[in-house]
Design a protein around this motif. Structure first.
Motif, mmCIF file in Angstrom:
data_model
loop_
_atom_site.group_PDB
_atom_site.id
_atom_site.type_symbol
_atom_site.label_atom_id
_atom_site.label_comp_id
_atom_site.label_asym_id
_atom_site.label_seq_id
_atom_site.Cartn_x
_atom_site.Cartn_y
_atom_site.Cartn_z
ATOM 1 N N LYS A 152 0.832 -1.207 0.000
ATOM 2 C CA LYS A 152 0.000 0.000 0.000
ATOM 3 C C LYS A 152 0.866 1.257 0.000
ATOM 4 N N ALA A 153 1.959 1.218 0.769
ATOM 5 C CA ALA A 153 2.872 2.368 0.798
ATOM 6 C C ALA A 153 3.501 2.585 -0.572
ATOM 7 N N TYR A 154 3.905 1.497 -1.238
ATOM 8 C CA TYR A 154 4.494 1.611 -2.569
ATOM 9 C C TYR A 154 3.476 2.142 -3.577
ATOM 10 N N GLU A 155 2.215 1.780 -3.387
ATOM 11 C CA GLU A 155 1.164 2.268 -4.279
ATOM 12 C C GLU A 155 1.004 3.785 -4.130
ATOM 13 N N VAL A 156 1.081 4.258 -2.884
ATOM 14 C CA VAL A 156 1.001 5.708 -2.650
ATOM 15 C C VAL A 156 2.146 6.412 -3.362
ATOM 16 N N GLU A 157 3.351 5.856 -3.216
ATOM 17 C CA GLU A 157 4.506 6.479 -3.867
ATOM 18 C C GLU A 157 4.343 6.505 -5.386
ATOM 19 N N GLU A 158 3.867 5.425 -5.946
ATOM 20 C CA GLU A 158 3.679 5.359 -7.396
ATOM 21 C C GLU A 158 2.702 6.429 -7.875
ATOM 22 N N LEU A 159 1.631 6.627 -7.124
ATOM 23 C CA LEU A 159 0.664 7.655 -7.511
ATOM 24 C C LEU A 159 1.278 9.050 -7.391
ATOM 25 N N MET A 160 2.070 9.263 -6.348
ATOM 26 C CA MET A 160 2.734 10.553 -6.162
ATOM 27 C C MET A 160 3.636 10.868 -7.348
ATOM 28 N N VAL A 161 4.435 9.891 -7.728
ATOM 29 C CA VAL A 161 5.371 10.087 -8.841
ATOM 30 C C VAL A 161 4.605 10.336 -10.139
ATOM 31 N N SER A 162 3.524 9.588 -10.360
ATOM 32 C CA SER A 162 2.742 9.749 -11.588
ATOM 33 C C SER A 162 2.096 11.124 -11.681
ATOM 34 N N MET A 163 1.878 11.758 -10.518
ATOM 35 C CA MET A 163 1.252 13.079 -10.496
ATOM 36 C C MET A 163 2.280 14.204 -10.391
ATOM 37 N N GLY A 164 3.562 13.845 -10.511
ATOM 38 C CA GLY A 164 4.605 14.858 -10.503
ATOM 39 C C GLY A 164 4.952 15.386 -9.128
ATOM 40 N N ILE A 165 4.586 14.651 -8.075
ATOM 41 C CA ILE A 165 4.922 15.060 -6.709
ATOM 42 C C ILE A 165 6.325 14.571 -6.384
ATOM 43 N N CYS A 166 7.195 15.462 -5.970
ATOM 44 C CA CYS A 166 8.575 15.103 -5.632
ATOM 45 C C CYS A 166 8.682 14.755 -4.149
ATOM 46 N N LEU A 167 9.010 13.508 -3.857
ATOM 47 C CA LEU A 167 9.208 13.104 -2.473
ATOM 48 C C LEU A 167 10.511 13.688 -1.952
ATOM 49 N N GLU A 168 10.574 13.892 -0.651
ATOM 50 C CA GLU A 168 11.761 14.451 -0.017
ATOM 51 C C GLU A 168 12.332 13.447 0.988
ATOM 52 N N GLU A 169 13.363 13.852 1.697
ATOM 53 C CA GLU A 169 14.046 12.911 2.590
ATOM 54 C C GLU A 169 13.113 12.217 3.589
ATOM 55 N N PRO A 170 12.204 12.915 4.288
ATOM 56 C CA PRO A 170 11.345 12.217 5.263
ATOM 57 C C PRO A 170 10.524 11.094 4.639
ATOM 58 N N GLU A 171 9.989 11.331 3.441
ATOM 59 C CA GLU A 171 9.189 10.307 2.779
ATOM 60 C C GLU A 171 10.050 9.106 2.371
ATOM 61 N N PHE A 172 11.209 9.381 1.748
ATOM 62 C CA PHE A 172 12.067 8.281 1.327
ATOM 63 C C PHE A 172 12.644 7.538 2.535
ATOM 64 N N ALA A 173 12.917 8.263 3.618
ATOM 65 C CA ALA A 173 13.435 7.610 4.825
ATOM 66 C C ALA A 173 12.397 6.653 5.402
ATOM 67 N N ALA A 174 11.120 7.063 5.391
ATOM 68 C CA ALA A 174 10.054 6.188 5.888
ATOM 69 C C ALA A 174 9.930 4.939 5.027
ATOM 70 N N LEU A 175 10.011 5.116 3.709
ATOM 71 C CA LEU A 175 9.941 3.971 2.792
ATOM 72 C C LEU A 175 11.170 3.076 2.933
ATOM 73 N N LEU A 176 12.312 3.680 3.191
ATOM 74 C CA LEU A 176 13.545 2.927 3.405
ATOM 75 C C LEU A 176 13.432 2.075 4.672
ATOM 76 N N LYS A 177 12.922 2.663 5.731
ATOM 77 C CA LYS A 177 12.751 1.942 7.003
ATOM 78 C C LYS A 177 11.745 0.798 6.837
ATOM 79 N N LEU A 178 10.638 1.086 6.176
ATOM 80 C CA LEU A 178 9.634 0.058 5.919
ATOM 81 C C LEU A 178 10.236 -1.109 5.153
ATOM 82 N N SER A 179 10.932 -0.808 4.069
ATOM 83 C CA SER A 179 11.504 -1.847 3.219
ATOM 84 C C SER A 179 12.526 -2.683 3.976
ATOM 85 N N SER A 180 13.273 -2.032 4.841
ATOM 86 C CA SER A 180 14.257 -2.742 5.654
ATOM 87 C C SER A 180 13.576 -3.702 6.612
#
Length: 563
Positions: A152-180
């Motif tokens: 579900k988190a990856y789906e949110v990111e995919e939609l963000m990217v498709s809509m031209g939303i640029c993620l920043e460090e806090p968002e990528f850090a959360a996804l990094l922690k989740l993936s780990s």
């Protein structure tokens, strides 16, 4: 005192004349300024009992206060419940939500652990013709990450990217922690590079997440034992250095340590040399094409195209000089003017460092004026004879010429111009700042003594080496970069450093200065390793300094000035 009393009296008079809706708006605004959610909710209940007509500003203010008061654990559940009641009444009153509405309600949903509803709110924005922002997606993303709902988190990111939303460090850090935490090593690698791409020094929190992954036993099992070293080197070169992005290299336990980086750019823990990261080849070609396109629109097309053709046949320069910027440096005094002696000093210094003449670019009017002086004329004619001078035509802006030449030839640019005006804003900030850090050479004249300030020997950014190791800079105020803390992450078996060497380098960290640690670790051999930093340019103290990757030789006299 009299004026103060008069102002208070006028304020009280205005309050007395407010209608119920106006009074409600005034009092609600006061609650908003003081972040008084309880007072605002009381006003809301009173307004409902009086059947006051509320607009979207009223509802948004109330929802904002609710979503901004979730830190109070005692009242959290009650505030969330009341916030949803307010939102439902807003929709029931046929008042369309705004982006601020959706963001506030999404925060309320996430606060009670309902990431699905928060995400559904974002996806429903289209029917209201609302454009979401980064903050609109954050509640759903962080809620899914916290509950380890990876897909579900990856789906949110995919939609963000498709809509031209640029993620920043806090968002990528959360996804990094989740993936780990869910053991998605491919995603960990992906988001580690995303963090590298979006920031320089990482926050302490992000550093702890990165360290946690590499200290995880699972991390030691992922990777490949055999890889094409030449391909890795080629990809790193194409990427601009500092990363290859081809996946985890090696399989063995990772060693994570705190380290510092020496003046020469070498890690005092493992001895590996960091690089000054450049924009990649595709970005470079696109950048050069953009400069040329803009220049031909603003310059006389024939003149700039003549320059492009001339440059194609004289492509061996390793440094371009902004002639006007150098010559006019510190000349804002009564007797000041166009100092060709300063320009001559820069040209000579560059030649002494590399054995190759730079290309000085100056406007034709400047050159014509300088030719009136006999001594100046001799210097200029010598430069023309040795191919050191190109004069831009009347009516041109020489900024386009020296910028295009530096980008096209991938070489150094000597100028103190910060390149912040409208011309340079056209290229965007991120990649342009990276290019400028890598290629611009600043200068000073102290008591008529020139000092060229070469680009840094390494970049403050996460770096992945061709051996698979990582170095991560941690943010913090550092007047001396030698004191900045870095994470040094490597698999020792992939490096040519024994445990005794690593131990000695760690013990050396306890003593200052840091830069001699290269001698301590015996890692001086890395100074001339296969990196994208040529050594043809030397600093004042004959220490290696960063130089762009262009090393093509050329004849000394390709042209006599502008054709």
């Amino acid at each position: 005192m009299e004026n103060s009393n008069q102002t208070n009296h006028q304020s009280k008079k205005r309050k007395k004349t407010l209608n119920p809706e106006g009074q409600f708006m005034y009092d609600l605004g006061t609650c908003s300024k003081t972040n008084d959610v309880n007072g605002a909710l009381s006003l809301y209940e009173k307004a409902i009992s009086q059947n006051l007509r509320l607009n979207h500003n009223h509802f948004n203010t109330l929802l904002y206060l609710c979503s901004n008061s979730l830190h109070d654990l005692v009242s959290k559940a009650s505030v969330i419940e009341k916030g949803f009641c307010i939102y439902e009444r807003m929709i029931a009153n046929n008042i369309n939500p705004t982006e601020a509405t959706i963001t506030a309600v999404a925060r309320l949903a996430a606060a009670k652990g309902d990431g699905d509803f928060a995400f559904q709110l974002v996806k429903s924005m289209g029917k209201y013709k609302i454009v979401p922002r980064l903050r609109t997606f954050d509640p759903a993303l962080f809620a899914f990450c916290e509950k380890l709902e990876a897909d579900k988190a990856y789906e949110v990111e995919e939609l963000m990217v498709s809509m031209g939303i640029c993620l920043e460090e806090p968002e990528f850090a959360a996804l990094l922690k989740l993936s780990s935490e869910v053991g998605r090593e491919d995603k960990v690698y992906w988001y580690l590079h995303k963090v590298r791409d979006c920031t320089g020094c990482v926050s302490m929190g992000t550093a702890e997440i990165i360290e946690g992954w590499f200290n995880n036993g699972f991390a030691s099992k992922v990777g490949v034992l055999d890889w094409d070293e030449n391909r890795i080197k080629d990809v790193m070169s194409k990427n601009g250095g500092g990363w290859h992005g081809q996946g985890w290299l090696g399989k063995d336990k990772w060693v994570v340590s705190k380290s510092n980086i020496s003046l020469e750019g070498c890690c005092c823990s493992c001895g590996e040399r960091l690089v000054c990261v450049d924009i990649d080849r595709a970005e470079t070609e696109k950048f050069a094409a953009s400069v040329a396109s803009l220049a031909t629109k603003r310059e006389a097309k024939s003149d700039f195209r003549i320059f492009q053709e001339w440059l194609d046949s004289h492509a061996g320069y390793e440094a371009i000089v902004d002639g006007a910027n150098v010559s006019l440096y510190q000349q804002n005094f009564a007797e000041g003017g166009f100092s060709i002696s300063q320009l001559e000093a820069v040209v000579k210094d560059l030649y002494d460092k590399s054995g190759k003449w730079p290309l000085v670019i100056m406007h034709n009017k400047r050159v014509s004026s300088l030719m009136n002086n006999t001594s100046n004329q001799k210097i200029l004619e010598d430069w023309q004879n040795q191919g050191t001078l190109y004069t831009t035509p009347n009516g041109s802006n020489d900024d386009w010429y020296w910028l295009y030449a530096a980008v096209k030839l991938k070489c150094l640019l000597v100028t103190n111009d910060e390149m912040r005006d409208h011309i340079f804003e056209l290229f965007g900030s991120n990649f342009f700042l990276k290019w400028k850090e890598r290629h611009r050479v600043r200068f000073t004249f102290l008591k008529n003594n020139l000092r060229l300030l070469m680009p840094p020997s390494y970049s403050l950014v996460i770096q992945e080496s061709e051996k698979g190791s990582w170095h991560v800079p941690i943010e913090g105020e550092c007047n001396d970069e030698l004191l900045r803390t870095w994470l040094c992450i490597n698999r020792p078996k992939l490096h040519d450093f024994s445990s005794e060497v690593l131990k000695s380098s760690h013990s050396f960290l306890l003593d200052r200065p840091l830069s001699p640690c290269l001698h301590k670790t015996g890692a001086m051999s890395t100074m001339n390793g296969s990196h994208n930093t040529p050594t043809s340019f030397r600093s004042v103290n004959n220490e290696p300094t960063a130089m762009s990757g262009k090393r093509k030789s050329r004849s000394q006299s390709p042209s006599k000035g502008r054709p």
